[in-house]
Design a protein around this motif. Structure first.
Motif, PDB file in Angstrom:
ATOM      1  N   GLN A 198       8.093 -10.645   0.968  1.00 15.05           N
ATOM      2  CA  GLN A 198       9.288 -11.163   0.652  1.00 15.05           C
ATOM      3  C   GLN A 198      10.425 -10.992   1.332  1.00 15.05           C
ATOM      4  O   GLN A 198      10.142  -9.836   2.108  1.00 15.05           O
ATOM      5  CB  GLN A 198       9.729 -10.641  -0.855  1.00 15.05           C
ATOM      6  CG  GLN A 198       8.283 -10.923  -1.890  1.00 15.05           C
ATOM      7  CD  GLN A 198       8.560 -10.257  -3.342  1.00 15.05           C
ATOM      8  OE1 GLN A 198      10.014 -10.556  -3.772  1.00 15.05           O
ATOM      9  NE2 GLN A 198       7.737  -9.827  -3.905  1.00 15.05           N
ATOM     10  N   ASP A 199      11.409 -11.775   1.216  1.00 18.98           N
ATOM     11  CA  ASP A 199      12.571 -11.483   2.326  1.00 18.98           C
ATOM     12  C   ASP A 199      13.064 -10.163   1.961  1.00 18.98           C
ATOM     13  O   ASP A 199      13.549  -9.887   0.930  1.00 18.98           O
ATOM     14  CB  ASP A 199      13.716 -12.647   1.941  1.00 18.98           C
ATOM     15  CG  ASP A 199      13.176 -13.836   2.444  1.00 18.98           C
ATOM     16  OD1 ASP A 199      12.330 -14.213   3.374  1.00 18.98           O
ATOM     17  OD2 ASP A 199      13.935 -15.024   1.991  1.00 18.98           O
ATOM     18  N   GLY A 200      13.292  -9.431   2.907  1.00 24.57           N
ATOM     19  CA  GLY A 200      14.033  -8.351   2.891  1.00 24.57           C
ATOM     20  C   GLY A 200      12.850  -6.937   2.493  1.00 24.57           C
ATOM     21  O   GLY A 200      13.213  -5.747   2.635  1.00 24.57           O
ATOM     22  N   GLN A 201      11.734  -7.233   2.505  1.00 26.75           N
ATOM     23  CA  GLN A 201      10.599  -6.324   1.835  1.00 26.75           C
ATOM     24  C   GLN A 201      10.257  -5.358   3.241  1.00 26.75           C
ATOM     25  O   GLN A 201       9.936  -5.805   4.017  1.00 26.75           O
ATOM     26  CB  GLN A 201       9.331  -6.950   1.481  1.00 26.75           C
ATOM     27  CG  GLN A 201       8.219  -5.983   0.791  1.00 26.75           C
ATOM     28  CD  GLN A 201       6.978  -6.700   0.325  1.00 26.75           C
ATOM     29  OE1 GLN A 201       7.050  -7.836   0.325  1.00 26.75           O
ATOM     30  NE2 GLN A 201       6.182  -5.819  -0.049  1.00 26.75           N
ATOM     31  N   VAL A 202      10.434  -3.957   3.072  1.00 25.85           N
ATOM     32  CA  VAL A 202      10.148  -3.137   4.170  1.00 25.85           C
ATOM     33  C   VAL A 202       8.876  -2.238   3.855  1.00 25.85           C
ATOM     34  O   VAL A 202       8.347  -1.639   4.559  1.00 25.85           O
ATOM     35  CB  VAL A 202      11.249  -2.228   4.324  1.00 25.85           C
ATOM     36  CG1 VAL A 202      12.463  -3.008   4.974  1.00 25.85           C
ATOM     37  CG2 VAL A 202      11.658  -1.570   2.987  1.00 25.85           C
ATOM     38  N   GLY A 203       8.147  -2.394   2.660  1.00 23.80           N
ATOM     39  CA  GLY A 203       6.829  -1.710   2.264  1.00 23.80           C
ATOM     40  C   GLY A 203       6.234  -2.132   1.051  1.00 23.80           C
ATOM     41  O   GLY A 203       6.654  -3.137   0.495  1.00 23.80           O
ATOM     42  N   ALA A 204       5.290  -1.458   0.529  1.00 22.42           N
ATOM     43  CA  ALA A 204       4.476  -1.744  -0.661  1.00 22.42           C
ATOM     44  C   ALA A 204       3.849  -0.341  -1.087  1.00 22.42           C
ATOM     45  O   ALA A 204       3.347   0.426  -0.455  1.00 22.42           O
ATOM     46  CB  ALA A 204       3.681  -2.900  -0.364  1.00 22.42           C
ATOM     47  N   LEU A 205       3.797  -0.571  -2.357  1.00 18.35           N
ATOM     48  CA  LEU A 205       2.720   0.425  -3.157  1.00 18.35           C
ATOM     49  C   LEU A 205       1.586  -0.289  -3.150  1.00 18.35           C
ATOM     50  O   LEU A 205       1.713  -1.400  -4.129  1.00 18.35           O
ATOM     51  CB  LEU A 205       3.412   1.232  -4.313  1.00 18.35           C
ATOM     52  CG  LEU A 205       4.567   2.282  -4.151  1.00 18.35           C
ATOM     53  CD1 LEU A 205       5.484   2.265  -5.011  1.00 18.35           C
ATOM     54  CD2 LEU A 205       3.820   3.500  -3.729  1.00 18.35           C
ATOM     55  N   PHE A 206       0.403   0.182  -3.165  1.00 17.13           N
ATOM     56  CA  PHE A 206      -0.825  -0.526  -3.273  1.00 17.13           C
ATOM     57  C   PHE A 206      -1.617   0.265  -4.328  1.00 17.13           C
ATOM     58  O   PHE A 206      -1.854   1.619  -4.357  1.00 17.13           O
ATOM     59  CB  PHE A 206      -1.823  -0.420  -1.959  1.00 17.13           C
ATOM     60  CG  PHE A 206      -1.122  -1.228  -0.963  1.00 17.13           C
ATOM     61  CD1 PHE A 206      -1.506  -2.547  -0.635  1.00 17.13           C
ATOM     62  CD2 PHE A 206       0.047  -0.794  -0.072  1.00 17.13           C
ATOM     63  CE1 PHE A 206      -1.003  -3.459   0.071  1.00 17.13           C
ATOM     64  CE2 PHE A 206       0.402  -1.531   1.020  1.00 17.13           C
ATOM     65  CZ  PHE A 206       0.115  -2.759   1.084  1.00 17.13           C
ATOM     66  N   ALA A 207      -2.243  -0.477  -5.304  1.00 19.79           N
ATOM     67  CA  ALA A 207      -3.067   0.133  -6.389  1.00 19.79           C
ATOM     68  C   ALA A 207      -4.480  -0.832  -6.446  1.00 19.79           C
ATOM     69  O   ALA A 207      -4.373  -1.797  -6.485  1.00 19.79           O
ATOM     70  CB  ALA A 207      -2.369   0.091  -7.654  1.00 19.79           C
ATOM     71  N   ILE A 208      -5.316   0.219  -6.754  1.00 17.69           N
ATOM     72  CA  ILE A 208      -6.734  -0.759  -7.092  1.00 17.69           C
ATOM     73  C   ILE A 208      -7.229  -0.089  -8.245  1.00 17.69           C
ATOM     74  O   ILE A 208      -7.333   1.134  -8.563  1.00 17.69           O
ATOM     75  CB  ILE A 208      -7.587  -0.106  -5.938  1.00 17.69           C
ATOM     76  CG1 ILE A 208      -7.246  -0.697  -4.430  1.00 17.69           C
ATOM     77  CG2 ILE A 208      -8.989  -0.763  -5.965  1.00 17.69           C
ATOM     78  CD1 ILE A 208      -7.086  -2.018  -4.132  1.00 17.69           C
ATOM     79  N   ASN A 209      -7.864  -0.891  -9.132  1.00 21.33           N
ATOM     80  CA  ASN A 209      -8.181  -0.730 -10.329  1.00 21.33           C
ATOM     81  C   ASN A 209      -7.558   0.252 -11.389  1.00 21.33           C
ATOM     82  O   ASN A 209      -7.716   0.843 -11.982  1.00 21.33           O
ATOM     83  CB  ASN A 209      -9.635   0.071 -10.349  1.00 21.33           C
ATOM     84  CG  ASN A 209     -10.736  -0.738  -9.579  1.00 21.33           C
ATOM     85  OD1 ASN A 209     -10.627  -2.007  -9.658  1.00 21.33           O
ATOM     86  ND2 ASN A 209     -11.891  -0.061  -9.071  1.00 21.33           N
ATOM     87  N   GLY A 210      -6.089  -0.289 -11.154  1.00 23.55           N
ATOM     88  CA  GLY A 210      -5.165   0.406 -11.962  1.00 23.55           C
ATOM     89  C   GLY A 210      -4.509   1.522 -11.547  1.00 23.55           C
ATOM     90  O   GLY A 210      -3.689   2.071 -12.026  1.00 23.55           O
ATOM     91  N   LYS A 211      -5.100   2.256 -10.119  1.00 23.27           N
ATOM     92  CA  LYS A 211      -4.591   3.616  -9.745  1.00 23.27           C
ATOM     93  C   LYS A 211      -4.056   3.590  -8.547  1.00 23.27           C
ATOM     94  O   LYS A 211      -4.683   2.712  -7.416  1.00 23.27           O
ATOM     95  CB  LYS A 211      -5.707   4.336  -9.647  1.00 23.27           C
ATOM     96  CG  LYS A 211      -5.513   5.989  -9.203  1.00 23.27           C
ATOM     97  CD  LYS A 211      -6.833   6.770  -9.962  1.00 23.27           C
ATOM     98  CE  LYS A 211      -6.034   8.064  -9.959  1.00 23.27           C
ATOM     99  NZ  LYS A 211      -7.184   9.396 -10.597  1.00 23.27           N
ATOM    100  N   PRO A 212      -2.853   4.065  -8.307  1.00 24.65           N
ATOM    101  CA  PRO A 212      -2.175   4.111  -6.937  1.00 24.65           C
ATOM    102  C   PRO A 212      -2.951   4.695  -5.983  1.00 24.65           C
ATOM    103  O   PRO A 212      -3.579   5.761  -6.018  1.00 24.65           O
ATOM    104  CB  PRO A 212      -0.810   4.871  -7.384  1.00 24.65           C
ATOM    105  CG  PRO A 212      -0.708   4.941  -8.975  1.00 24.65           C
ATOM    106  CD  PRO A 212      -2.000   4.719  -9.447  1.00 24.65           C
ATOM    107  N   GLN A 213      -2.875   3.903  -4.869  1.00 27.55           N
ATOM    108  CA  GLN A 213      -3.712   4.483  -3.589  1.00 27.55           C
ATOM    109  C   GLN A 213      -2.976   4.738  -2.431  1.00 27.55           C
ATOM    110  O   GLN A 213      -3.348   5.706  -1.862  1.00 27.55           O
ATOM    111  CB  GLN A 213      -4.708   3.338  -3.354  1.00 27.55           C
ATOM    112  CG  GLN A 213      -5.660   3.047  -4.436  1.00 27.55           C
ATOM    113  CD  GLN A 213      -6.747   4.045  -4.903  1.00 27.55           C
ATOM    114  OE1 GLN A 213      -7.084   5.130  -4.075  1.00 27.55           O
ATOM    115  NE2 GLN A 213      -7.093   3.913  -5.920  1.00 27.55           N
TER     116      GLN A 213
END
Length: 324
Positions: A198-213
């Motif tokens: 998205q515009d201005g997005q500099v990072g992300a938090l990734f989760a798999i099967n409901g758990k933050p990875q």
């Protein structure tokens, strides 16, 4: 650590997107800036850099990187380089100054080949899958504490690739990570299509099967956008054999993981290129950050408390002075 905490304090979460067991929370910041470097892909494609073996004989844990141009070049933790005597991945993020030649620490991701395919490496435009990156990050931190060297546990890297190949039913003549990715390219394409920067997005938090990875953060929205596709593939690949559709991460779980990143122990080392390396560790966390010119250029933090099917030689806790 103050630079990291200042950076994290300016982040805010956007609305999550979910697809086939993966949930991605976008990160925005009022500190982002225009990038003043080339990415590894850009530099290689423009002929502004080259990567070769350190000698005719070669060395598994080292490659020679030469910046031929006027711009700095950013190499990101987990970037895969293919060709020469065997495929490798970069062990940690490095910012290389203009007209600079340095040896870079790498790990082999193709155990069954030691024969020259090309004189120079090219970028595979993908990253080591996240489960193995987490294990590698922990091993690199331990090695840096003990000796200052930025090497992984190579046998651990090979074991993790072999385990992933077996889980995903991939037969590779050279035990290559590339073959795992290529065998599942169509499914990974669907993940990449599902998540867009998205515009201005500099990072992300990734989760798999409901758990933050894990958390991935850059100093520039342009750099994040450049890397998002390979990061999505990286986080998806290690879990393809056990993904649970419909199971999404909740905001409290994400906030708890964010708090663990903020509370992590940060050990400072002079960087190989420009800036400083900060190695992150905690009870259930491993990672690293490259800081240059008082900004976090790249930060990767991984949740080790995941019941992962991954080989890890080191316990996910801080080592005592006696153990070091």
């Amino acid at each position: 650590m103050q630079t990291i905490n200042d950076t994290l304090s300016h982040l805010h979460l956007g609305a999550a997107t979910a697809f086939e067991g993966m949930t991605v929370f976008p990160l925005f910041s009022d500190l982002f800036r225009d990038k003043d470097y080339l990415t590894l892909d850009e530099a290689l494609e423009q002929g502004q850099a080259r990567v070769i073996e350190v000698s005719e004989e070669g060395e598994v844990p080292n490659l020679l990187f030469e910046n031929l141009g006027k711009s700095k070049v950013l190499l990101v933790d987990g970037d895969e380089l293919v060709g020469a005597k065997q495929n490798r991945i970069v062990n940690l993020s490095i910012l290389v100054g203009a007209h600079t030649k340095i040896e870079i620490p790498v790990s082999c991701v193709e155990a069954g080949r030691w024969s020259r395919k090309s004189d120079e490496f090219s970028s595979a435009k993908r990253a080591m899958y996240s489960r193995a990156r987490a294990s590698k990050a922990e091993a690199v931190t331990v090695r840096m504490r003990r000796s200052g060297e930025r090497y992984s546990d190579q046998s651990e890297v090979w074991s993790n690739i072999a385990m992933c190949s077996a889980d995903l039913d991939v037969d590779s003549e050279t035990s290559s990570m590339s073959d795992i990715y290529e065998s599942h390219e169509q499914r990974l394409d669907r993940y990449r299509e599902a998540f867009k920067a998205q515009d201005g997005q500099v990072g992300a938090l990734f989760a798999i099967n409901g758990k933050p990875q894990g958390l991935e953060l850059f100093d520039s929205s342009e750099t994040f956008s450049h890397y998002l596709g390979r990061l999505v593939s990286s986080y998806a690949l290690g879990f393809l054999a056990e993904v649970v559709e419909g199971k999404e991460a909740t905001l409290p779980e994400i906030e708890t993981f964010m708090a663990s990143v903020k509370a992590a122990r940060a050990e400072q080392f002079e960087a190989l290129g420009e800036g400083e390396d900060l190695r992150l560790s905690g009870e259930s966390l491993a990672g690293g950050a490259l800081v240059a010119e008082d900004r976090v250029v790249h930060l990767a933090a991984f949740n080790l408390d995941t019941d992962s099917k991954v080989v890890r030689r080191y316990p996910h806790r801080w080592l005592s002075d006696e153990e070091l």
